[in-house]
Enzyme design. Sequence first.
Site, mmCIF file in Angstrom:
data_model
loop_
_atom_site.group_PDB
_atom_site.id
_atom_site.type_symbol
_atom_site.label_atom_id
_atom_site.label_comp_id
_atom_site.label_asym_id
_atom_site.label_seq_id
_atom_site.Cartn_x
_atom_site.Cartn_y
_atom_site.Cartn_z
ATOM 1 N N CYS A 2 0.833 -1.193 0.000
ATOM 2 C CA CYS A 2 0.000 0.000 0.000
ATOM 3 C C CYS A 2 0.871 1.249 0.000
ATOM 4 O O CYS A 2 1.998 1.233 0.461
ATOM 5 C CB CYS A 2 -0.848 0.036 1.265
ATOM 6 S SG CYS A 2 -1.762 -1.463 1.540
ATOM 7 N N ARG A 27 3.281 0.129 -6.209
ATOM 8 C CA ARG A 27 3.475 -0.595 -4.952
ATOM 9 C C ARG A 27 2.245 -1.394 -4.534
ATOM 10 O O ARG A 27 2.323 -2.285 -3.685
ATOM 11 C CB ARG A 27 3.811 0.392 -3.838
ATOM 12 C CG ARG A 27 5.169 1.031 -3.999
ATOM 13 C CD ARG A 27 5.271 2.246 -3.127
ATOM 14 N NE ARG A 27 5.196 1.894 -1.713
ATOM 15 C CZ ARG A 27 6.246 1.811 -0.918
ATOM 16 N NH1 ARG A 27 7.435 2.043 -1.380
ATOM 17 N NH2 ARG A 27 6.109 1.501 0.349
ATOM 18 N N TRP A 76 -3.068 -2.680 -1.378
ATOM 19 C CA TRP A 76 -2.764 -4.054 -1.769
ATOM 20 C C TRP A 76 -3.345 -4.896 -0.636
ATOM 21 O O TRP A 76 -2.847 -4.872 0.484
ATOM 22 C CB TRP A 76 -1.252 -4.246 -1.890
ATOM 23 C CG TRP A 76 -0.847 -5.602 -2.367
ATOM 24 C CD1 TRP A 76 -0.844 -6.059 -3.646
ATOM 25 C CD2 TRP A 76 -0.357 -6.686 -1.555
ATOM 26 N NE1 TRP A 76 -0.389 -7.349 -3.681
ATOM 27 C CE2 TRP A 76 -0.086 -7.767 -2.429
ATOM 28 C CE3 TRP A 76 -0.115 -6.856 -0.193
ATOM 29 C CZ2 TRP A 76 0.414 -8.991 -1.976
ATOM 30 C CZ3 TRP A 76 0.370 -8.069 0.263
ATOM 31 C CH2 TRP A 76 0.632 -9.115 -0.636
ATOM 32 N N ASN A 102 -0.581 1.748 5.955
ATOM 33 C CA ASN A 102 0.184 0.719 5.261
ATOM 34 C C ASN A 102 0.777 -0.178 6.329
ATOM 35 O O ASN A 102 1.432 0.304 7.248
ATOM 36 C CB ASN A 102 1.291 1.378 4.421
ATOM 37 C CG ASN A 102 2.192 0.353 3.767
ATOM 38 O OD1 ASN A 102 1.799 -0.802 3.579
ATOM 39 N ND2 ASN A 102 3.396 0.764 3.423
ATOM 40 N N GLY A 103 0.554 -1.484 6.231
ATOM 41 C CA GLY A 103 1.095 -2.411 7.234
ATOM 42 C C GLY A 103 0.029 -3.392 7.681
ATOM 43 O O GLY A 103 -0.990 -3.556 7.005
ATOM 44 N N GLU A 486 14.581 -17.346 -12.067
ATOM 45 C CA GLU A 486 14.236 -15.944 -12.322
ATOM 46 C C GLU A 486 13.406 -15.822 -13.610
ATOM 47 O O GLU A 486 12.432 -15.073 -13.657
ATOM 48 C CB GLU A 486 15.523 -15.112 -12.404
ATOM 49 C CG GLU A 486 15.342 -13.651 -12.774
ATOM 50 C CD GLU A 486 14.455 -12.836 -11.837
ATOM 51 O OE1 GLU A 486 14.104 -13.325 -10.760
ATOM 52 O OE2 GLU A 486 14.085 -11.706 -12.206
ATOM 53 N N LYS A 490 9.608 -14.356 -13.885
ATOM 54 C CA LYS A 490 9.214 -13.263 -14.788
ATOM 55 C C LYS A 490 7.964 -13.669 -15.568
ATOM 56 O O LYS A 490 7.021 -12.906 -15.675
ATOM 57 C CB LYS A 490 10.331 -12.916 -15.786
ATOM 58 C CG LYS A 490 11.542 -12.228 -15.206
ATOM 59 C CD LYS A 490 11.357 -10.755 -14.940
ATOM 60 C CE LYS A 490 10.968 -10.426 -13.549
ATOM 61 N NZ LYS A 490 11.806 -10.577 -12.431
ATOM 62 N N GLU A 493 4.907 -13.790 -13.289
ATOM 63 C CA GLU A 493 4.511 -12.461 -12.805
ATOM 64 C C GLU A 493 3.793 -11.644 -13.864
ATOM 65 O O GLU A 493 2.764 -11.046 -13.601
ATOM 66 C CB GLU A 493 5.761 -11.642 -12.430
ATOM 67 C CG GLU A 493 6.369 -11.924 -11.102
ATOM 68 C CD GLU A 493 7.578 -11.021 -10.866
ATOM 69 O OE1 GLU A 493 7.656 -10.449 -9.783
ATOM 70 O OE2 GLU A 493 8.447 -10.887 -11.743
ATOM 71 N N HIS A 509 14.269 -37.206 -12.467
ATOM 72 C CA HIS A 509 13.714 -37.697 -11.196
ATOM 73 C C HIS A 509 12.258 -37.310 -11.017
ATOM 74 O O HIS A 509 11.788 -37.147 -9.889
ATOM 75 C CB HIS A 509 14.555 -37.166 -10.023
ATOM 76 C CG HIS A 509 15.966 -37.659 -10.040
ATOM 77 N ND1 HIS A 509 16.301 -38.993 -9.958
ATOM 78 C CD2 HIS A 509 17.144 -36.997 -10.181
ATOM 79 C CE1 HIS A 509 17.612 -39.136 -10.017
ATOM 80 N NE2 HIS A 509 18.161 -37.928 -10.166
ATOM 81 N N LYS A 609 5.048 -4.042 -5.635
ATOM 82 C CA LYS A 609 6.486 -3.906 -5.878
ATOM 83 C C LYS A 609 7.305 -4.212 -4.634
ATOM 84 O O LYS A 609 8.324 -4.884 -4.691
ATOM 85 C CB LYS A 609 6.763 -2.480 -6.350
ATOM 86 C CG LYS A 609 8.227 -2.185 -6.631
ATOM 87 C CD LYS A 609 8.644 -2.757 -7.949
ATOM 88 C CE LYS A 609 10.096 -2.518 -8.261
ATOM 89 N NZ LYS A 609 10.581 -3.464 -9.273
HETATM 90 C C1 G6P Z 1 8.014 -8.468 -4.400
HETATM 91 C C2 G6P Z 1 8.215 -8.082 -5.846
HETATM 92 C C3 G6P Z 1 9.388 -8.853 -6.443
HETATM 93 C C4 G6P Z 1 10.630 -8.641 -5.591
HETATM 94 C C5 G6P Z 1 10.380 -9.026 -4.135
HETATM 95 C C6 G6P Z 1 11.536 -8.649 -3.234
HETATM 96 O O1 G6P Z 1 7.572 -9.772 -4.311
HETATM 97 O O2 G6P Z 1 7.039 -8.329 -6.592
HETATM 98 O O3 G6P Z 1 9.628 -8.395 -7.758
HETATM 99 O O4 G6P Z 1 11.681 -9.408 -6.110
HETATM 100 O O5 G6P Z 1 9.237 -8.323 -3.652
HETATM 101 O O6 G6P Z 1 11.659 -7.252 -3.207
HETATM 102 P P1 G6P Z 1 12.939 -6.505 -2.713
HETATM 103 O O7 G6P Z 1 12.583 -5.046 -2.756
HETATM 104 O O8 G6P Z 1 13.196 -6.960 -1.294
HETATM 105 O O9 G6P Z 1 14.068 -6.843 -3.599
#
Ligand code: G6P
Length: 614
Positions: A2, A27, A76, A102-103, A486, A490, A493, A509, A609
């Site tokens: 948030c 965010r 969020w 936020n929190g 990774e 991607k 996501e 396996h 984010k």
């Molecule tokens: C969220 C984002 C990811 C990110 C992760 C860690 O899940 O969607 O893209 O890698 O947080 O974020 P940070 O700011 O700690 O790298």
Amino acid sequence: MCSVVGYIGQRQSCALVMEGLARLEYRGYDSSGFACVDNETRRLMSAKSAGRLSQLVTRLQEKPIDGTVGVGHTRWSTHGVASEANAHPHFDCTKKISLVHNGIIENYLTLKKELEAEGHVFLSQTDSEVIAHLFERAFEQTKSCKKAVMQLVSQLHGAYAVVIVMEEHPELLIGIRKSSPLCIGVGDGEMFIASDVLAFAGKTDRVSFLPEKTFTLVTKDKAAVYDFDGQLLDLPVEKLDSVWTATEKQGHEHYMLKEIYEQKSAIYKTVSLCQSFGESVWNSIGISADLIKNTKRIKIIGCGTSWHAGRIAEFFFEEITRIPTTAVLASEFRYRTFFPELDTLYIAISQSGETADTLEVVRMLNAHGQKVLALTNVASSTLVRESEGFLLTQAGPELAVASTKAFTTQVAALYWLAARMALERTVISDGQFKQCQEELLMTANILENGLDAYKYQIFEKLALFYSNFSAFIFLGRHSTYPFALEAALKLKEIAYVFAQAYPAGELKHGPIALIDEKTPVCLFSHPDPLIYQKLLSNAQEIKARKGHLIVFAFEGQTELQALADTCLMFPAVNSHLAVLSMTGVMQLFMYAIARARGCDIDRPRNLAKSVTVE
Ligand code: G6P
């Protein structure tokens, strides 16, 4: 997560708050709201909407409200679905107190029951609404904003960045911070308060970061900051770095695309910062040279993409620095048995420096007297403040939710650090260290050249074809296995396509049962001849079962190329840097698939984010 944004001053708050929210929408973005003490009625008024911020904008255009003090929020969801009722701001029973949060309030259920028993009426399912009612009670009892905040925080458990606007005190904005970031933008006759400086970057270049467990009473001219015991604090006002104001897409269709193309420059800047430390590197980073020389183990902590960067760096520290290294997921590590080891160097990686899981591990390590080096992109972050030392990546603001340039700068910084530590420990010579740095920059060039070389093929051919598949398998070995993780992340996501990453050797396996023509397998090769041979066998196993094979390979790996249905070739590089050289093209490929599927690439559903709750 948030976002909270507040404004107080001579101007009208609505446009300023909405602009701040739009900048922070990355965010968290499933609902939003705005409240202000209205110019005409002098009453507290609000507008809320489920869905994207644009829906709130439309609502405010249809039925404008405005005033010189206002707060806004993008949400969020944690407690309660994304609905108008659950959107912030929340109010007390009298509708004279509004707040955004936020929190997470961990004891909200107990508090809610207690308040309901006293006759308070709740309109949402959120934990945040209890703060409004608790504050109402505290203000009624104390008749003082300051005392009411002190009473409030003594009753709340959890994490919160809260901004309050009160009808009775239109000359005041109240901000409270515990475990969730909050900063004050200091203008001339106006003040901003927000969860991130981006909200007011360009409006003022002066900022104060609220320390942990503090609150502020902000008028248009002044912010008085107190600790939770009510002691007045002297908070420095810092100058905001101008790089954080450059947030436009600059002609690119999405922030993600822009950020993919910024990677070479971001890596160069990161390496250049590292080089500028010269001989005083350990002082600059804030970790003693003794610890660097005597470290017996390295543990890397992170979440999501940052964890993947850490997993790739395991190979740098083990093979270049010769130190056993493990990268752990913060959310898992936190709840395992912890064995304090004083000759262990902990590296906490977080692009934002605000990820709650990572911060909680750092706090736990600090409590045990362990040394933590933060690797983050945000100098003003909580992670920097709470860690022993820090190294800053120079990616600049990353606004697309899916991390790209933050990841590559993390990998580059970790590679540089591994080499610099190896030099300090006399594992490598000065000449070898210089070569490592040169190769790192050369790899940044390869990354960018790959984008130019493959963009047409990716957009015009590959994306159209591969966007029709509903599941993918990604394989790698050694450092290309975390790279496969990774790549799969991607795709999940941004394209909402199911993707499973596996270490190639594990295929036999179990997962080999999944191989068929309908599930493309994307295999990331490796320049090391031994690892390559093993990957080649894995590729043969896939083709023998009529699998569809996409290969990222290195020059000279012709047998693998011959097996592939689609092959993307890269120049041979230092085997440690192989993943970095492929990163841009991998990201572009995933981006193009998401684009072909019509996805909302910069704001994928359900994501945020930076995740500031555990
Ligand atoms: C969220 C984002 C990811 C990110 C992760 C860690 O899940 O969607 O893209 O890698 O947080 O974020 P940070 O700011 O700690 O790298």
